[in-house]
Design an enzyme around this catalytic site. Sequence first.
Site, mmCIF file in Angstrom:
data_model
loop_
_atom_site.group_PDB
_atom_site.id
_atom_site.type_symbol
_atom_site.label_atom_id
_atom_site.label_comp_id
_atom_site.label_asym_id
_atom_site.label_seq_id
_atom_site.Cartn_x
_atom_site.Cartn_y
_atom_site.Cartn_z
ATOM 1 N N VAL A 28 0.822 -1.195 0.000
ATOM 2 C CA VAL A 28 0.000 0.000 0.000
ATOM 3 C C VAL A 28 0.864 1.255 0.000
ATOM 4 C CG1 VAL A 28 -0.213 -0.056 2.527
ATOM 5 C CG2 VAL A 28 -1.908 1.185 1.182
ATOM 6 N N SER A 29 0.547 2.221 -0.875
ATOM 7 C CA SER A 29 1.261 3.483 -0.974
ATOM 8 C C SER A 29 2.727 3.210 -1.332
ATOM 9 C CB SER A 29 1.101 4.288 0.313
ATOM 10 O OG SER A 29 1.570 5.604 0.160
ATOM 11 N N LEU A 30 3.688 3.630 -0.530
ATOM 12 C CA LEU A 30 5.073 3.285 -0.854
ATOM 13 C C LEU A 30 5.240 1.770 -0.913
ATOM 14 C CD1 LEU A 30 7.890 4.326 -1.503
ATOM 15 C CD2 LEU A 30 8.350 4.482 0.965
ATOM 16 N N GLY B 89 3.180 0.006 -2.318
ATOM 17 C CA GLY B 89 2.780 -0.293 -3.685
ATOM 18 C C GLY B 89 3.946 -0.238 -4.660
ATOM 19 N N HIS C 262 -5.525 9.094 -2.942
ATOM 20 C CA HIS C 262 -4.376 8.230 -2.687
ATOM 21 C C HIS C 262 -4.851 6.936 -2.021
ATOM 22 C CE1 HIS C 262 -0.210 7.231 -2.342
ATOM 23 N NE2 HIS C 262 -0.241 7.153 -1.037
#
Length: 353
Positions: free
Chosen positions: A217-219, A221, A330
């Site tokens: 998830v996020s970074l 990702g 985001h």
Amino acid sequence: MKDPRVEAAISHWAPRFVANGVPLADFQEVTAACERWEDWCRLWSARAAVHEALGAEALGAGHTLSAGGHFTRAAVCYHFGKFLFVNSPDEMRRAHMKAVECRNRALPHLRPPGERVAIPYEGKQLYGNLRKPAGGARPPVVVMCMGLDSAKEEMDDYESRFLARGLATLAFDGPGQGEAEYDFALCPEYEKPVKAVIDWLETRDDIDVRRIGIWGVSLGGYYAPRAAALEPRIRACVALSGPYVRSTSFEGRPSINVEAFRVRSKSATLEEASKVAGRISLKGVAKDIRCPIYIVAGTRDRLTPHTEAEKLAAEVSGPCVLSIIEGGNHVVNNLWYRYRDQSADWMAAQLRG
């Protein structure tokens, strides 16, 4: 007027808080009372303590299922108190340890229950929460990779969706994340901690290590596809709002996010942090992703443009599902129903098919 850092936290992350377990009334009341960023962690910790007390009360009365829910809500409130509060390291760490404590108190009372695990890594340990679906003998497992400011204590909703589909979950704090942010700098070469995690999984006799998926998830990702490219034991990958190549510039990003990156990369200056950011790249690496991958991005993401997902999808060598969600912020937390169940269904099909 509110501190711009408070305004930034509210505008960027409001849907995330609620989607990941913070009651809406808690979010509204705590953020309404917070005028200064310096008060953020204290106010969230006070609200977390309410849930913690309810958990202790339920546990004392023998209501263990309720206790697990209360402690989980306490953990996520403590977590969101500390998640970007790097301006006061001692206060941040106190709230963080309370988040860990509350989630640990919840684990045995969840359905299905969880187990705190320690994974050897570079002479120290990475900590994770392992949960297995009820009634499954040696289930597949999804290794869950955190982002810059997320931690394993925030993962209950995501875990539950995989568990309901017969998949075990191992949410872990990697270098620069959660419990590992004190011992290690964040690691763009994330295949290293993932290798340690999978090596450790191979010592277990209650997990089917022939069927390992990875999710980020996020970074995270970025971390998950990076690991999928370089770790052949991974069978499938889900990537949520991660960068393909991270900019070395911090212009336009919320100041609290920028400072968190500097601190968690253990950089003395933004110039040093920029060099670390420059190592975050899937260019020339993504072509080695041959396992199936499911990529999610939102068109209104102010941190990671959805075009980054398109670049990743264009380079992978294996089967790819690219889900660009119109209006998604985001991690698309504002429209979570457009991908959370769908990506869990997809992962189950890859690992159980």
